[in-house]
Design a protein around this motif. Structure first.
Motif, mmCIF file in Angstrom:
data_model
loop_
_atom_site.group_PDB
_atom_site.id
_atom_site.type_symbol
_atom_site.label_atom_id
_atom_site.label_comp_id
_atom_site.label_asym_id
_atom_site.label_seq_id
_atom_site.Cartn_x
_atom_site.Cartn_y
_atom_site.Cartn_z
ATOM 1 N N HIS A 123 1.355 48.269 43.216
ATOM 2 C CA HIS A 123 2.647 48.677 43.764
ATOM 3 C C HIS A 123 3.025 50.016 43.146
ATOM 4 O O HIS A 123 3.418 50.121 42.007
ATOM 5 C CB HIS A 123 3.716 47.609 43.502
ATOM 6 N N GLY A 124 2.818 51.034 43.923
ATOM 7 C CA GLY A 124 3.032 52.403 43.449
ATOM 8 C C GLY A 124 4.506 52.729 43.305
ATOM 9 O O GLY A 124 5.381 52.022 43.792
ATOM 10 N N LYS A 125 4.739 53.814 42.614
ATOM 11 C CA LYS A 125 6.111 54.283 42.460
ATOM 12 C C LYS A 125 6.608 54.841 43.780
ATOM 13 O O LYS A 125 5.863 55.478 44.505
ATOM 14 C CB LYS A 125 6.173 55.390 41.412
ATOM 15 N N THR A 126 7.851 54.600 44.062
ATOM 16 C CA THR A 126 8.491 55.251 45.197
ATOM 17 C C THR A 126 9.389 56.335 44.620
ATOM 18 O O THR A 126 9.542 56.444 43.401
ATOM 19 C CB THR A 126 9.334 54.252 46.027
ATOM 20 N N SER A 127 10.018 57.110 45.473
ATOM 21 C CA SER A 127 10.877 58.187 44.976
ATOM 22 C C SER A 127 12.047 57.626 44.156
ATOM 23 O O SER A 127 12.556 58.292 43.271
ATOM 24 C CB SER A 127 11.388 59.044 46.134
ATOM 25 N N LYS A 128 12.434 56.385 44.415
ATOM 26 C CA LYS A 128 13.527 55.761 43.654
ATOM 27 C C LYS A 128 13.108 55.462 42.218
ATOM 28 O O LYS A 128 13.936 55.382 41.326
ATOM 29 C CB LYS A 128 13.969 54.460 44.321
ATOM 30 N N HIS A 129 11.805 55.256 41.988
ATOM 31 C CA HIS A 129 11.315 54.885 40.665
ATOM 32 C C HIS A 129 10.847 56.069 39.829
ATOM 33 O O HIS A 129 10.469 55.902 38.672
ATOM 34 C CB HIS A 129 10.169 53.872 40.803
ATOM 35 N N LEU A 130 10.848 57.263 40.409
ATOM 36 C CA LEU A 130 10.454 58.450 39.661
ATOM 37 C C LEU A 130 11.638 58.947 38.840
ATOM 38 O O LEU A 130 12.787 58.909 39.284
ATOM 39 C CB LEU A 130 10.006 59.557 40.619
ATOM 40 N N THR A 131 11.349 59.440 37.643
ATOM 41 C CA THR A 131 12.412 59.999 36.809
ATOM 42 C C THR A 131 12.785 61.383 37.339
ATOM 43 O O THR A 131 12.050 61.991 38.127
ATOM 44 C CB THR A 131 11.943 60.131 35.342
ATOM 45 N N ILE A 138 7.115 67.500 40.226
ATOM 46 C CA ILE A 138 6.518 67.466 41.567
ATOM 47 C C ILE A 138 6.900 68.719 42.342
ATOM 48 O O ILE A 138 6.042 69.392 42.925
ATOM 49 C CB ILE A 138 6.938 66.181 42.324
ATOM 50 N N VAL A 139 8.182 69.050 42.332
ATOM 51 C CA VAL A 139 8.660 70.239 43.049
ATOM 52 C C VAL A 139 7.982 71.491 42.495
ATOM 53 O O VAL A 139 7.497 72.329 43.252
ATOM 54 C CB VAL A 139 10.201 70.353 42.954
ATOM 55 N N ALA A 140 7.911 71.605 41.173
ATOM 56 C CA ALA A 140 7.291 72.779 40.555
ATOM 57 C C ALA A 140 5.813 72.885 40.912
ATOM 58 O O ALA A 140 5.302 73.974 41.204
ATOM 59 C CB ALA A 140 7.461 72.710 39.032
ATOM 60 N N VAL A 151 -1.035 66.670 44.876
ATOM 61 C CA VAL A 151 0.128 66.332 44.048
ATOM 62 C C VAL A 151 0.355 64.816 44.080
ATOM 63 O O VAL A 151 0.621 64.190 43.045
ATOM 64 C CB VAL A 151 1.392 67.093 44.514
ATOM 65 N N ALA A 152 0.219 64.222 45.246
ATOM 66 C CA ALA A 152 0.371 62.762 45.360
ATOM 67 C C ALA A 152 -0.668 62.058 44.489
ATOM 68 O O ALA A 152 -0.353 61.092 43.784
ATOM 69 C CB ALA A 152 0.235 62.333 46.815
ATOM 70 N N HIS A 158 2.205 57.875 46.985
ATOM 71 C CA HIS A 158 1.802 58.168 48.356
ATOM 72 C C HIS A 158 2.340 59.544 48.745
ATOM 73 O O HIS A 158 3.376 59.991 48.226
ATOM 74 C CB HIS A 158 2.346 57.079 49.295
ATOM 75 N N ILE A 159 1.658 60.192 49.654
ATOM 76 C CA ILE A 159 2.079 61.536 50.091
ATOM 77 C C ILE A 159 3.490 61.520 50.692
ATOM 78 O O ILE A 159 4.241 62.477 50.553
ATOM 79 C CB ILE A 159 1.044 62.149 51.073
ATOM 80 N N SER A 160 3.873 60.404 51.315
ATOM 81 C CA SER A 160 5.227 60.309 51.877
ATOM 82 C C SER A 160 6.283 60.346 50.766
ATOM 83 O O SER A 160 7.396 60.839 50.978
ATOM 84 C CB SER A 160 5.379 59.031 52.713
#
Length: 173
Positions: A123-131, A138-140, A151-152, A158-160
């Protein structure tokens, strides 16, 4: 003598050509069966049978029969064990989405699928679970020119998820 030899060569070529034409005309077209088509699209390794045909966005094999597209691992399970309830998931013991080895496949409910995923820590991290720091990194990284796919892979999401982070953190000018 040279001219006679050339004429004989031409005659032999004409005979071969006529023989080939007859062979082509006499051989009826044999359409490939669905099973033959399926077996042509995977490579056996010591353990898994890796699908080499088209993949969906999650890495599972896709297999087309007529106008209908099937997931390759579900088709493999059905071919080897018979029909099953369409509401059930076909899970992988080996945890490889491309694998179509029927000995690696088993049926389960949605609850079984979620439990299997959690047990195997898939169960991968979603955007909610990223610090916040991970999102900034990621943006940088994307701004430095790395592809979204790389980057994914680097952040094991996931790329999404990468697209979602970019959409929510990068403000239009």
């Amino acid at each position: 003598m040279g001219q006679i030899a050339q004429l004989l060569k031409k005659l032999k070529r004409v005979k071969k050509l006529n023989t080939l034409k007859k062979a082509v005309i006499l051989t009826p077209y044999q359409p490939e069966t669905n099973e033959e088509k399926f077996h042509r699209h995977y490579a056996k390794t010591e353990t898994c049978w890796n699908w080499s045909g088209t993949l969906d966005r999650y890495g599972y094999g896709k297999f087309r029969i007529g106008n209908k597209t099937y997931k390759a691992h579900r088709y493999s399970y059905q071919q080897h064990y018979g029909d099953f309830d369409e509401s059930l998931h076909v899970l992988h013991h080996c945890d490889h989405p491309r694998c179509v080895n029927p000995h690696h496949l088993f049926l389960g409910t949605n609850r079984d699928n979620v439990a299997d995923r959690t047990t195997k820590k898939r169960h991968g991290k979603t955007s909610k679970h990223l610090t916040t720091n991970e999102k900034a990194a990621i943006v940088a990284t994307v701004e430095q020119g790395q592809s979204l796919q790389s980057v994914a892979h680097q952040f094991q999401v996931h790329i999404s998820t990468i697209r979602r982070v970019l959409k929510r953190t990068v403000k239009p000018i």
